[in-house]
Structure formats: structure tokens, C-alpha cells
Design an enzyme around this catalytic site. Structure first.
Site, PDB file in Angstrom:
ATOM      1  N   GLY A 206      62.127  75.633   0.750  1.00 41.78           N
ATOM      2  CA  GLY A 206      63.010  76.761   1.034  1.00 41.78           C
ATOM      3  C   GLY A 206      64.410  76.611   0.466  1.00 41.78           C
ATOM      4  O   GLY A 206      65.306  77.380   0.833  1.00 41.78           O
ATOM      5  N   ARG A 245      59.892  76.486  -5.129  1.00 41.78           N
ATOM      6  CA  ARG A 245      60.671  77.361  -6.011  1.00 41.78           C
ATOM      7  C   ARG A 245      61.810  76.626  -6.714  1.00 41.78           C
ATOM      8  O   ARG A 245      61.964  76.717  -7.928  1.00 41.78           O
ATOM      9  CB  ARG A 245      61.244  78.519  -5.185  1.00 41.78           C
ATOM     10  N   CYS A 315      50.826 102.118 -14.003  1.00 43.96           N
ATOM     11  CA  CYS A 315      51.024 103.536 -13.647  1.00 43.96           C
ATOM     12  C   CYS A 315      51.597 103.635 -12.239  1.00 43.96           C
ATOM     13  O   CYS A 315      50.962 104.208 -11.339  1.00 43.96           O
ATOM     14  CB  CYS A 315      49.698 104.274 -13.719  1.00 43.96           C
TER      15      CYS A 315
HETATM   16  C1  LIG Z   1      54.966  75.045   4.526  1.00 45.79           C
HETATM   17  C2  LIG Z   1      55.687  75.334   3.272  1.00 45.79           C
HETATM   18  N1  LIG Z   1      56.250  74.316   2.601  1.00 45.79           N
HETATM   19  C3  LIG Z   1      56.919  74.527   1.445  1.00 45.79           C
HETATM   20  C4  LIG Z   1      57.041  75.785   0.907  1.00 45.79           C
HETATM   21  C5  LIG Z   1      57.777  75.960  -0.380  1.00 45.79           C
HETATM   22  O1  LIG Z   1      58.868  76.781  -0.209  1.00 45.79           O
HETATM   23  P1  LIG Z   1      59.891  77.046  -1.409  1.00 45.79           P
HETATM   24  O2  LIG Z   1      59.056  77.372  -2.597  1.00 45.79           O
HETATM   25  O3  LIG Z   1      60.733  78.166  -0.956  1.00 45.79           O
HETATM   26  O4  LIG Z   1      60.659  75.785  -1.626  1.00 45.79           O
HETATM   27  C6  LIG Z   1      56.477  76.877   1.581  1.00 45.79           C
HETATM   28  C7  LIG Z   1      56.594  78.236   1.062  1.00 45.79           C
HETATM   29  O5  LIG Z   1      56.160  79.212   1.620  1.00 45.79           O
HETATM   30  C8  LIG Z   1      55.779  76.645   2.802  1.00 45.79           C
HETATM   31  O6  LIG Z   1      55.209  77.649   3.482  1.00 45.79           O
END
Ligand SMILES: Cc1ncc(COP(=O)(O)O)c(C=O)c1O
Length: 375
Positions: A206, A245, A315
Site C-alpha cells: 500500500g 505497486r 465502444c
Molecule cells: C494483502 C495485500 N498485500 C499487499 C498488497 C499490495 O498492495 P500495493 O500494490 O498497494 O502495494 C495488496 C493489494 O491489494 C494486498 O491485498
């Protein structure tokens, strides 16, 4: 016409991942959340830098076994795990199963006993920890993810045979800056040590990325320093993080050619090959995907100032990749290079909608690919 193409810059990814790892204290393990992008080249590149991989489905477990044979997944997670999923996790010898509920723990325990094994588990707990500024909240309030704190305490006091509870997992939100992410980690660690006597605490992923300002990146150095303080407060625990991410997003670009340029009711529209069925990220997150224009010197129609909406070939009016208030002129035949397409991009796209051709995939420098477009 050259097909829309994803270009992954694996050298840049390797450098980024190494820098992230170097910014973290030694007692913090870095896992990669495979769901962000399971591309084999990305996984093989990250295998050098991360301590392990977090798989969140049986499909991801199988994929990891194919791409990185012999490397045991560090964690198996995700809501709604079936008996088949849990059996696959046992066979894959995952390091930790992140358990989401009492029912799931019972299922896992039954399989562990049948196999004569003891399985190492983290309980995913939905803790009431604040996540100010988050772009996506998954916990800290009513949610299908994880279990309530009281349920976790009860399970940890009396775990079923076949289960060894090592600690806590909490992924509460996405889009957290370094200070908030570290304060979440501190809150989770405090709770886990106090109530579960946890040896291990996984605080999830996150970490924020900023699509409006790609250069404003998560401050890994600050986060690393703050996690060091959390570890100093709890000298016996091991911390894990599992970003997706913020590790992979910068290494991917989506390149595509302008097919048409038109003016409608006073506004410019640029229509590119492909669209959000290849790159769903802007539709999913409701943002404008950052891009640069590589001009190709064509003398066809072009925009001439003012707001531009870049759309794909679907579309639906939702097939919007980007808006610009007053960007550079864009002509038919130009190549647009969409940045920040390395995570939750192709793999979350509704790829069969309209049955257009899929994109191609290449590695290397995206701008070099754009300049050699069609050659
Ligand atoms: C349990 C868990 N860990 C890690 C992640 C990775 O999150 P991020 O890609 O935002 O770092 C997620 C994303 O949904 C998740 O659900």
C-alpha cells in the site's frame, strides 16, 4: 500498424528494487505482492532483490512454481481460500499462510493434520488503526478482509492442532505516504506484540505512488528509518512488508500509436490503438495516465492547443486513458508513451472486451522503442 506494446525496463526495476531494499533495516523482509504484476521478466528480476513473494491465489502459486522453480513462496494470502487453495499452499510449502477467518483456520488445520504437518500462520487482523490520506481502505472498519481483533486473540490463545501462529498480518489500505505507512506499522506491531505475543508482523503493502506527479515517489529512506524505530521498540519481532505497486509501477510503459484526431463540440479527441482493455489503470483509479508524445513527423490532422482527451478503441465513453488541459500538439501517427504502467495494468484489464488484438511485450528503454516504432 505496430501493435500497442508494453515495454518493461527491467534494468530500471532492478535498480529501484535494490534501492528500496537498501533503504530498509536488516530486520525488515521485503516481499513482492505478485498480484501487482506477475510478468515472468519482472518476477525473475525481482527475485534477485526481494526476500520473497506473496501469492494471493492458487494461480499465482502455480505461476511462481513455473517461473521460479525451487523458490518457495514466502506467503500465501487472499480472502475466500478453498480447500483446493489451501492444499496447493501446503504442497508449495509456502513460508506463511495468512489466515483470514476462523473457518479458514479450521480448514487449514484439518489439512495440516491429515498431512502430518504443522503449518506456520499469520492471522490477518482488521485492526482499528488510522490510515489518513489512503486511496483505498481495506481495513480499520467493517470489511471482508481479515478477522476482528477479539477473534484473533481467541484463536491465538487456543490454536487448533496442526497450526503454529507466528504473528499478525495487516494490510489496511493503499496509497499511504511514508509517515502514515510507518505509523500504521507501529500501531500493528504494538497490538500484535501486546495481544498475541507475536514473533512476526507483516504490515502489508500500500505504499503510495503518485500518477499525477510521477517524480513524487514514496520516501523509502524515511520509511526505513521509521521502521527502524518500530523495531527498536520491539526488539524481538521480525517485520515484513509486501508492496506491489510501489515496486513495479515505474518499470512499465504502454506504447501506442495515434489512429485518429478529431474535434467534437469544441473539444479535441485523440484516438489511439488499444485502450483501457490493455491498460485499465486510469479507468480503475479514475485518473489520467501520464504520457509523453513521440512525434513521427506526419502531416495528418493534429490537435492545436486546448484540452485533449485521449481515448482507445472501445465502444464506451469510459475508455479514457488521459486528459490534458493544454498539452503538446498530437498528430495521427505519433506514438504516445504512457508511463507508470508496470503495476495493476495489463493484468487487471478486461482484455477480451471487443476481442481486439492483445498488446505485444518487450523489454528495454521505452523511449528507444518509441523512436524505433514500426521499424
Ligand atoms: C494483502 C495485500 N498485500 C499487499 C498488497 C499490495 O498492495 P500495493 O500494490 O498497494 O502495494 C495488496 C493489494 O491489494 C494486498 O491485498
Amino acid at each position: 500498424m505496430t501493435r500497442p506494446t508494453y515495454v518493461y525496463d527491467l534494468a530500471a526495476l532492478a535498480a529501484h528494487a535494490a534501492a528500496v531494499r537498501a533503504a530498509l533495516p536488516e530486520r525488515v523482509e521485503l516481499l513482492y505482492a505478485v498480484k501487482a504484476n506477475p510478468d515472468p521478466g519482472i518476477l525473475r528480476t525481482l527475485a534477485e532483490a526481494v526476500h520473497g513473494f506473496e501469492a494471493a491465489s492458487r494461480g499465482e502459486l502455480d505461476h511462481l512454481a513455473t517461473v521460479l522453480p525451487g523458490r518457495r513462496p514466502a506467503a500465501f494470502a487472499g480472502p475466500g481460500k478453498t480447500d483446493a487453495d489451501l492444499g496447493a499452499a501446503l504442497r508449495a510449502q509456502v513460508g506463511r499462510v495468512h489466515v483470514e477467518s476462523t473457518t479458514e483456520l479450521g480448514r487449514l488445520a484439518a489439512q495440516a493434520r491429515a498431512a502430518g504437518r504443522t503449518v506456520d500462520v499469520l492471522l490477518r487482523v482488521n485492526l482499528p488503526v488510522a490510515t489518513p490520506g489512503a486511496s483505498l481502505v481495506m481495513g480499520g472498519r467493517a470489511s471482508p478482509f481479515g478477522m476482528d481483533p477479539r477473534e484473533a486473540i481467541r484463536l491465538a490463545d487456543d490454536p487448533p492442532a496442526g497450526i503454529r501462529i507466528r504473528g499478525v498480518h495487516a494490510h489496511l489500505a493503499s496509497g499511504l505516504d511514508a509517515v502514515v505507512a510507518a505509523s500504521v506499522a507501529r500501531g500493528v506491531a504494538q497490538w500484535a506484540v501486546r495481544h498475541l505475543r507475536a514473533e512476526e508482523v507483516n504490515v502489508g503493502g500500500g505504499m503510495s505512488v503518485n500518477y499525477a506527479d510521477p517524480d513524487r515517489r514514496f520516501d523509502w529512506h524515511r520509511y526505513g528509518r521509521l521502521l527502524g524505530e518500530v523495531l527498536a521498540e520491539h526488539p524481538t519481532i521480525r517485520l515484513r512488508i509486501e508492496p506491489g505497486r510501489a515496486l513495479a509501477v515505474y518499470c512499465g510503459s504502454y506504447l501506442t500509436e495515434v489512429v485518429d484526431v478529431k474535434r467534437s463540440h469544441g473539444q479535441w479527441f485523440v484516438i489511439v490503438a488499444g485502450g483501457t482493455h490493455h491498460l485499465r489503470t486510469p479507468a480503475a483509479k479514475g485518473h489520467s495516465q501520464p504520457f509523453v508524445v513521440v512525434p513521427r513527423g506526419g502531416d495528418g490532422p493534429r490537435t492545436d492547443g486546448g484540452p485533449v482527451t485521449v481515448v482507445g478503441q472501445l465502444c464506451t465513453p469510459k475508455d479514457v486513458l488521459a486528459h490534458t488541459a493544454d498539452g503538446p500538439a498530437i498528430a495521427v501517427g505519433d506514438v504516445l508513451v504512457f508511463a507508470m504502467a508496470g503495476a495493476y495494468a495489463w493484468n487487471i484489464s478486461h482484455r477480451d472486451f471487443l476481442l481486439h488484438d492483445p498488446p505485444d511485450f518487450r523489454t528495454g528503454d521505452p523511449l528507444l522503442h518509441a523512436r524505433r516504432w514500426g521499424r
